[in-house]
Design a protein around this motif. Structure first.
Motif, PDB file in Angstrom:
ATOM      1  N   THR A  78      49.601  48.469  33.239  1.00 42.11           N
ATOM      2  CA  THR A  78      47.972  49.108  33.515  1.00 42.11           C
ATOM      3  C   THR A  78      48.453  50.841  33.546  1.00 42.11           C
ATOM      4  O   THR A  78      48.058  51.551  32.842  1.00 42.11           O
ATOM      5  CB  THR A  78      47.458  48.364  34.680  1.00 42.11           C
ATOM      6  OG1 THR A  78      47.551  47.119  34.164  1.00 42.11           O
ATOM      7  CG2 THR A  78      45.959  49.315  34.646  1.00 42.11           C
ATOM      8  N   GLU A  79      49.191  51.143  35.089  1.00 43.10           N
ATOM      9  CA  GLU A  79      49.725  52.778  34.961  1.00 43.10           C
ATOM     10  C   GLU A  79      49.999  53.921  34.276  1.00 43.10           C
ATOM     11  O   GLU A  79      49.997  54.924  34.342  1.00 43.10           O
ATOM     12  CB  GLU A  79      49.901  53.010  36.484  1.00 43.10           C
ATOM     13  CG  GLU A  79      49.011  51.959  37.879  1.00 43.10           C
ATOM     14  CD  GLU A  79      47.995  52.773  38.631  1.00 43.10           C
ATOM     15  OE1 GLU A  79      47.900  54.345  37.767  1.00 43.10           O
ATOM     16  OE2 GLU A  79      47.069  51.513  38.617  1.00 43.10           O
ATOM     17  N   GLU A 138      48.114  40.474  35.246  1.00 46.79           N
ATOM     18  CA  GLU A 138      49.378  39.542  36.010  1.00 46.79           C
ATOM     19  C   GLU A 138      48.480  37.450  35.334  1.00 46.79           C
ATOM     20  O   GLU A 138      49.519  37.179  34.670  1.00 46.79           O
ATOM     21  CB  GLU A 138      48.469  39.379  36.636  1.00 46.79           C
ATOM     22  CG  GLU A 138      49.017  39.061  38.485  1.00 46.79           C
ATOM     23  CD  GLU A 138      49.105  39.404  39.668  1.00 46.79           C
ATOM     24  OE1 GLU A 138      48.895  38.447  40.663  1.00 46.79           O
ATOM     25  OE2 GLU A 138      48.451  40.257  39.394  1.00 46.79           O
ATOM     26  N   LYS A 152      41.145  50.329  36.211  1.00 44.80           N
ATOM     27  CA  LYS A 152      42.124  49.297  36.448  1.00 44.80           C
ATOM     28  C   LYS A 152      42.581  48.439  36.888  1.00 44.80           C
ATOM     29  O   LYS A 152      43.937  47.208  37.030  1.00 44.80           O
ATOM     30  CB  LYS A 152      43.685  50.899  36.696  1.00 44.80           C
ATOM     31  CG  LYS A 152      43.187  52.075  35.557  1.00 44.80           C
ATOM     32  CD  LYS A 152      44.036  53.258  36.576  1.00 44.80           C
ATOM     33  CE  LYS A 152      44.346  54.386  34.945  1.00 44.80           C
ATOM     34  NZ  LYS A 152      45.054  55.191  35.484  1.00 44.80           N
ATOM     35  N   GLN A 153      42.454  48.540  38.415  1.00 41.39           N
ATOM     36  CA  GLN A 153      42.835  46.535  39.655  1.00 41.39           C
ATOM     37  C   GLN A 153      42.447  45.566  38.099  1.00 41.39           C
ATOM     38  O   GLN A 153      43.309  44.587  38.699  1.00 41.39           O
ATOM     39  CB  GLN A 153      41.653  47.541  40.231  1.00 41.39           C
ATOM     40  CG  GLN A 153      42.096  48.224  41.306  1.00 41.39           C
ATOM     41  CD  GLN A 153      41.440  47.807  42.556  1.00 41.39           C
ATOM     42  OE1 GLN A 153      39.923  46.868  42.187  1.00 41.39           O
ATOM     43  NE2 GLN A 153      41.497  48.987  43.228  1.00 41.39           N
ATOM     44  N   ALA A 160      52.620  43.882  35.841  1.00 43.34           N
ATOM     45  CA  ALA A 160      51.001  43.827  35.525  1.00 43.34           C
ATOM     46  C   ALA A 160      51.137  45.573  35.947  1.00 43.34           C
ATOM     47  O   ALA A 160      50.542  46.093  34.866  1.00 43.34           O
ATOM     48  CB  ALA A 160      50.431  43.178  35.863  1.00 43.34           C
ATOM     49  N   SER A 161      50.528  45.767  37.353  1.00 43.69           N
ATOM     50  CA  SER A 161      50.064  46.753  37.964  1.00 43.69           C
ATOM     51  C   SER A 161      50.970  48.314  37.373  1.00 43.69           C
ATOM     52  O   SER A 161      50.910  49.056  36.763  1.00 43.69           O
ATOM     53  CB  SER A 161      50.992  46.784  39.701  1.00 43.69           C
ATOM     54  OG  SER A 161      50.293  47.827  39.776  1.00 43.69           O
ATOM     55  N   ASP A 162      52.143  47.688  37.343  1.00 43.71           N
ATOM     56  CA  ASP A 162      53.131  49.338  36.634  1.00 43.71           C
ATOM     57  C   ASP A 162      52.649  49.334  35.313  1.00 43.71           C
ATOM     58  O   ASP A 162      52.823  50.380  34.825  1.00 43.71           O
ATOM     59  CB  ASP A 162      54.925  49.284  36.865  1.00 43.71           C
ATOM     60  CG  ASP A 162      54.690  49.061  37.683  1.00 43.71           C
ATOM     61  OD1 ASP A 162      54.666  49.504  38.656  1.00 43.71           O
ATOM     62  OD2 ASP A 162      56.735  48.645  38.532  1.00 43.71           O
ATOM     63  N   GLY A 215      49.078  50.866  29.937  1.00 42.53           N
ATOM     64  CA  GLY A 215      47.926  49.714  30.136  1.00 42.53           C
ATOM     65  C   GLY A 215      47.167  49.040  28.197  1.00 42.53           C
ATOM     66  O   GLY A 215      47.745  49.888  27.083  1.00 42.53           O
ATOM     67  N   SER A 217      44.786  44.956  35.343  1.00 49.09           N
ATOM     68  CA  SER A 217      46.084  44.942  36.083  1.00 49.09           C
ATOM     69  C   SER A 217      45.900  43.366  36.490  1.00 49.09           C
ATOM     70  O   SER A 217      47.087  42.300  36.310  1.00 49.09           O
ATOM     71  CB  SER A 217      46.262  45.440  36.820  1.00 49.09           C
ATOM     72  OG  SER A 217      47.608  45.172  38.019  1.00 49.09           O
TER      73      SER A 217
END
Length: 121
Positions: A102-103, A54, A46-47, A98-100, A106, A50
């Motif tokens: 993916t969480e 990004e 997931k990282q 990007a983080s949101d 995705g 993300s």
């Protein structure tokens, strides 16, 4: 109001952020080993997704051009030639988006990478 200290802090942040974003992926890759749990492996995947999103968002943002007058009117005031704070918040917004993304849903890249890595172990 003197904002020179804020600008200097932001410039320090920019130089550090380049190093941090390069090491994000490296740290995620180093965290994966044959002894990694499924949760750790999925977190690293997931990282990576993300980070990939990004970079895609940043490249997409570069395709949009604004005139200085248009930029000033859209945010309500003139930046006076120093857009470092605007850039800072733009970078933060892109990273958060990007983080949101993916969480919450995705693209499925993390899941595909996870499955491929599980098969390879």
């Amino acid at each position: 109001m003197d904002m020179s200290g804020l600008t200097l802090g932001y410039n320090d942040y920019l130089s550090m952020a380049k190093d941090v974003s390069a090491t994000k992926t490296e740290n995620a890759a180093n965290a994966i080993s044959k002894d990694s749990t499924d949760e750790e492996l999925m977190s690293a995947c997931k990282q990576f997704e993300s980070y990939l999103l990004e970079q895609v968002f940043k490249e997409m943002q570069k395709t949009i051009s604004f005139d200085d007058d248009e930029k000033s009117s859209s945010i309500g005031f003139s930046m006076g030639g120093d857009d470092s704070l605007t850039e800072y918040f733009k970078e933060q917004a892109i990273a958060t988006l990007a983080s949101d993304s993916t969480e919450k849903s995705g693209l499925g890249i993390a899941q595909m990478l996870y499955e491929a890595m599980k098969r390879g172990q």
